[in-house]
Design a protein around this motif. Structure first.
Motif, PDB file in Angstrom:
ATOM      1  N   THR A  94       0.835  -1.203   0.000  1.00 34.65           N
ATOM      2  CA  THR A  94       0.000   0.000   0.000  1.00 34.65           C
ATOM      3  C   THR A  94       0.868   1.249   0.000  1.00 34.65           C
ATOM      4  O   THR A  94       0.576   2.222  -0.704  1.00 34.65           O
ATOM      5  N   ALA A  95       1.957   1.231   0.765  1.00 34.44           N
ATOM      6  CA  ALA A  95       2.867   2.379   0.803  1.00 34.44           C
ATOM      7  C   ALA A  95       3.484   2.619  -0.574  1.00 34.44           C
ATOM      8  O   ALA A  95       3.582   3.764  -1.030  1.00 34.44           O
ATOM      9  N   VAL A  96       3.873   1.556  -1.250  1.00 32.13           N
ATOM     10  CA  VAL A  96       4.425   1.692  -2.607  1.00 32.13           C
ATOM     11  C   VAL A  96       3.360   2.273  -3.533  1.00 32.13           C
ATOM     12  O   VAL A  96       3.641   3.171  -4.328  1.00 32.13           O
ATOM     13  N   HIS A  97       2.139   1.787  -3.406  1.00 35.91           N
ATOM     14  CA  HIS A  97       1.034   2.289  -4.228  1.00 35.91           C
ATOM     15  C   HIS A  97       0.773   3.776  -3.960  1.00 35.91           C
ATOM     16  O   HIS A  97       0.377   4.513  -4.867  1.00 35.91           O
ATOM     17  N   GLN A  98       1.002   4.226  -2.728  1.00 40.30           N
ATOM     18  CA  GLN A  98       0.807   5.628  -2.359  1.00 40.30           C
ATOM     19  C   GLN A  98       1.965   6.511  -2.827  1.00 40.30           C
ATOM     20  O   GLN A  98       1.920   7.719  -2.674  1.00 40.30           O
ATOM     21  N   GLY A  99       3.030   5.908  -3.360  1.00 39.26           N
ATOM     22  CA  GLY A  99       4.150   6.687  -3.882  1.00 39.26           C
ATOM     23  C   GLY A  99       5.225   7.011  -2.866  1.00 39.26           C
ATOM     24  O   GLY A  99       5.967   7.978  -3.016  1.00 39.26           O
ATOM     25  N   VAL A 100       5.360   6.193  -1.837  1.00 38.97           N
ATOM     26  CA  VAL A 100       6.368   6.403  -0.812  1.00 38.97           C
ATOM     27  C   VAL A 100       7.755   6.216  -1.427  1.00 38.97           C
ATOM     28  O   VAL A 100       7.956   5.374  -2.300  1.00 38.97           O
ATOM     29  N   SER A 101       8.725   7.001  -0.965  1.00 41.25           N
ATOM     30  CA  SER A 101      10.078   6.954  -1.522  1.00 41.25           C
ATOM     31  C   SER A 101      10.757   5.613  -1.240  1.00 41.25           C
ATOM     32  O   SER A 101      10.428   4.923  -0.268  1.00 41.25           O
ATOM     33  N   LEU A 102      11.732   5.269  -2.068  1.00 41.61           N
ATOM     34  CA  LEU A 102      12.456   4.011  -1.940  1.00 41.61           C
ATOM     35  C   LEU A 102      13.156   3.876  -0.585  1.00 41.61           C
ATOM     36  O   LEU A 102      13.091   2.803   0.028  1.00 41.61           O
ATOM     37  N   PRO A 103      13.822   4.924  -0.058  1.00 43.70           N
ATOM     38  CA  PRO A 103      14.435   4.764   1.270  1.00 43.70           C
ATOM     39  C   PRO A 103      13.413   4.442   2.361  1.00 43.70           C
ATOM     40  O   PRO A 103      13.684   3.634   3.249  1.00 43.70           O
ATOM     41  N   THR A 104      12.245   5.037   2.287  1.00 44.62           N
ATOM     42  CA  THR A 104      11.225   4.770   3.300  1.00 44.62           C
ATOM     43  C   THR A 104      10.676   3.354   3.136  1.00 44.62           C
ATOM     44  O   THR A 104      10.450   2.658   4.131  1.00 44.62           O
ATOM     45  N   VAL A 105      10.489   2.907   1.910  1.00 42.98           N
ATOM     46  CA  VAL A 105      10.055   1.523   1.677  1.00 42.98           C
ATOM     47  C   VAL A 105      11.128   0.562   2.206  1.00 42.98           C
ATOM     48  O   VAL A 105      10.805  -0.451   2.845  1.00 42.98           O
ATOM     49  N   GLY A 106      12.392   0.889   1.985  1.00 42.22           N
ATOM     50  CA  GLY A 106      13.479   0.060   2.512  1.00 42.22           C
ATOM     51  C   GLY A 106      13.443  -0.018   4.026  1.00 42.22           C
ATOM     52  O   GLY A 106      13.663  -1.083   4.614  1.00 42.22           O
ATOM     53  N   ARG A 107      13.146   1.086   4.653  1.00 41.08           N
ATOM     54  CA  ARG A 107      13.037   1.109   6.116  1.00 41.08           C
ATOM     55  C   ARG A 107      11.851   0.262   6.576  1.00 41.08           C
ATOM     56  O   ARG A 107      11.938  -0.456   7.575  1.00 41.08           O
ATOM     57  N   MET A 108      10.736   0.324   5.851  1.00 39.66           N
ATOM     58  CA  MET A 108       9.567  -0.494   6.185  1.00 39.66           C
ATOM     59  C   MET A 108       9.887  -1.979   6.057  1.00 39.66           C
ATOM     60  O   MET A 108       9.530  -2.787   6.922  1.00 39.66           O
ATOM     61  N   VAL A 109      10.553  -2.333   4.959  1.00 42.76           N
ATOM     62  CA  VAL A 109      10.947  -3.729   4.749  1.00 42.76           C
ATOM     63  C   VAL A 109      11.883  -4.168   5.873  1.00 42.76           C
ATOM     64  O   VAL A 109      11.766  -5.285   6.406  1.00 42.76           O
ATOM     65  N   GLY A 110      12.796  -3.281   6.271  1.00 40.59           N
ATOM     66  CA  GLY A 110      13.696  -3.592   7.384  1.00 40.59           C
ATOM     67  C   GLY A 110      12.944  -3.860   8.673  1.00 40.59           C
ATOM     68  O   GLY A 110      13.273  -4.798   9.415  1.00 40.59           O
ATOM     69  N   ASN A 111      11.922  -3.052   8.953  1.00 40.60           N
ATOM     70  CA  ASN A 111      11.109  -3.272  10.162  1.00 40.60           C
ATOM     71  C   ASN A 111      10.479  -4.667  10.151  1.00 40.60           C
ATOM     72  O   ASN A 111      10.483  -5.374  11.153  1.00 40.60           O
ATOM     73  N   VAL A 112       9.936  -5.058   9.003  1.00 40.38           N
ATOM     74  CA  VAL A 112       9.285  -6.367   8.892  1.00 40.38           C
ATOM     75  C   VAL A 112      10.322  -7.490   8.939  1.00 40.38           C
ATOM     76  O   VAL A 112      10.103  -8.533   9.571  1.00 40.38           O
ATOM     77  N   LEU A 113      11.484  -7.285   8.299  1.00 40.48           N
ATOM     78  CA  LEU A 113      12.528  -8.316   8.323  1.00 40.48           C
ATOM     79  C   LEU A 113      13.052  -8.547   9.732  1.00 40.48           C
ATOM     80  O   LEU A 113      13.268  -9.691  10.134  1.00 40.48           O
ATOM     81  N   ILE A 114      13.251  -7.464  10.476  1.00 45.17           N
ATOM     82  CA  ILE A 114      13.716  -7.612  11.859  1.00 45.17           C
ATOM     83  C   ILE A 114      12.703  -8.440  12.639  1.00 45.17           C
ATOM     84  O   ILE A 114      13.066  -9.388  13.347  1.00 45.17           O
ATOM     85  N   GLU A 115      11.429  -8.088  12.521  1.00 46.92           N
ATOM     86  CA  GLU A 115      10.392  -8.820  13.241  1.00 46.92           C
ATOM     87  C   GLU A 115      10.336 -10.277  12.789  1.00 46.92           C
ATOM     88  O   GLU A 115      10.185 -11.179  13.615  1.00 46.92           O
ATOM     89  N   SER A 116      10.492 -10.523  11.501  1.00 45.51           N
ATOM     90  CA  SER A 116      10.413 -11.890  10.974  1.00 45.51           C
ATOM     91  C   SER A 116      11.622 -12.726  11.384  1.00 45.51           C
ATOM     92  O   SER A 116      11.478 -13.897  11.740  1.00 45.51           O
ATOM     93  N   LEU A 117      12.806 -12.127  11.333  1.00 40.64           N
ATOM     94  CA  LEU A 117      14.016 -12.880  11.693  1.00 40.64           C
ATOM     95  C   LEU A 117      14.049 -13.220  13.175  1.00 40.64           C
ATOM     96  O   LEU A 117      14.370 -14.339  13.558  1.00 40.64           O
ATOM     97  N   VAL A 118      13.713 -12.260  14.018  1.00 41.23           N
ATOM     98  CA  VAL A 118      13.681 -12.539  15.450  1.00 41.23           C
ATOM     99  C   VAL A 118      12.497 -13.451  15.760  1.00 41.23           C
ATOM    100  O   VAL A 118      12.563 -14.279  16.671  1.00 41.23           O
ATOM    101  N   GLY A 119      11.416 -13.340  14.993  1.00 41.74           N
ATOM    102  CA  GLY A 119      10.230 -14.159  15.199  1.00 41.74           C
ATOM    103  C   GLY A 119      10.459 -15.637  15.008  1.00 41.74           C
ATOM    104  O   GLY A 119       9.682 -16.461  15.488  1.00 41.74           O
ATOM    105  N   VAL A 120      11.531 -16.010  14.320  1.00 37.11           N
ATOM    106  CA  VAL A 120      11.845 -17.417  14.095  1.00 37.11           C
ATOM    107  C   VAL A 120      12.283 -18.092  15.395  1.00 37.11           C
ATOM    108  O   VAL A 120      12.083 -19.288  15.586  1.00 37.11           O
ATOM    109  N   VAL A 121      12.862 -17.326  16.320  1.00 41.01           N
ATOM    110  CA  VAL A 121      13.341 -17.884  17.585  1.00 41.01           C
ATOM    111  C   VAL A 121      12.123 -18.200  18.464  1.00 41.01           C
ATOM    112  O   VAL A 121      11.331 -17.305  18.761  1.00 41.01           O
TER     113      VAL A 121
END
Length: 193
Positions: A94-121
């Motif tokens: 949705t953020a990409v569809h709204q035209g959010v900048s690439l650095p902000t999308v990267g930060r969003m992906v990072g937030n989800v990756l952190i949660e997903s990687l730690v979530g495996v434990v």
């Protein structure tokens, strides 16, 4: 006088419709509900509701803390973390569809990756899901990007830069520790032989 009123209201209608008045909220909204950004692009209400459902929908009895379904569904082995990741992806798309900048999308992906990687434990990851709340963080980033794109872009670039430095540093420390371990093992074997 009625002609003036109808003319002025017709002139003002597009301005109000586009949300051109900076910082003005629509009347009748409760605190925390979606408001239009300066550019007139609102955060879609379904995204706000999804983030709330995943991160803040359940009040912990006897406290002011709130948790969401993301941590709860994460407790289901195998399926839970994947379902949470798919739901989190909706916010990013949705953020990409709204035209959010690439650095902000990267930060969003990072937030989800952190949660997903730690979530495996086991257990630790589920507790982390309750605290980290990547979906709420990402909706806040989306809101900020729509309101102040240049500022959010700069802060996202800084956050990504710091994250890159931390990751490279941790990788270097890991490689150095492995090399040191191998070197000590070789010395120990040489001393025994």
């Amino acid at each position: 006088m009625t002609g003036d009123a109808s003319t002025s209201s017709a002139d003002e209608a597009p301005e109000l419709e586009l949300g051109a008045v900076p910082g003005e909220r629509t009347t009748g909204r409760r605190r925390g509900e979606t408001a239009r950004s300066d550019a007139g692009r609102p955060v879609p209400p379904f995204v706000e509701r999804l983030a709330w459902l995943l991160d803040d929908s359940i009040r912990v009895p006897g406290t002011d803390r709130r948790v969401g379904l993301d941590g709860a569904i994460g407790m289901v082995p195998g399926l839970g973390d994947g379902a949470g990741l798919v739901a989190s992806t909706v916010v990013i798309v949705t953020a990409v569809h709204q035209g959010v900048s690439l650095p902000t999308v990267g930060r969003m992906v990072g937030n989800v990756l952190i949660e997903s990687l730690v979530g495996v434990v086991p257990f630790l990851g589920d507790a982390f899901d309750f605290v980290w709340k990547s979906n709420s963080r990402n909706v806040a980033l989306l809101r900020a990007e729509l309101a102040e794109p240049a500022r959010t872009r700069r802060s996202s670039i800084a956050a990504l830069g710091i994250s890159a430095i931390v990751v490279v540093s941790l990788l270097a420390i890991t490689v150095a520790a492995v090399l040191l371990g191998v070197w000590l093992l070789v010395r120990a074997v040489d001393a025994v032989l």
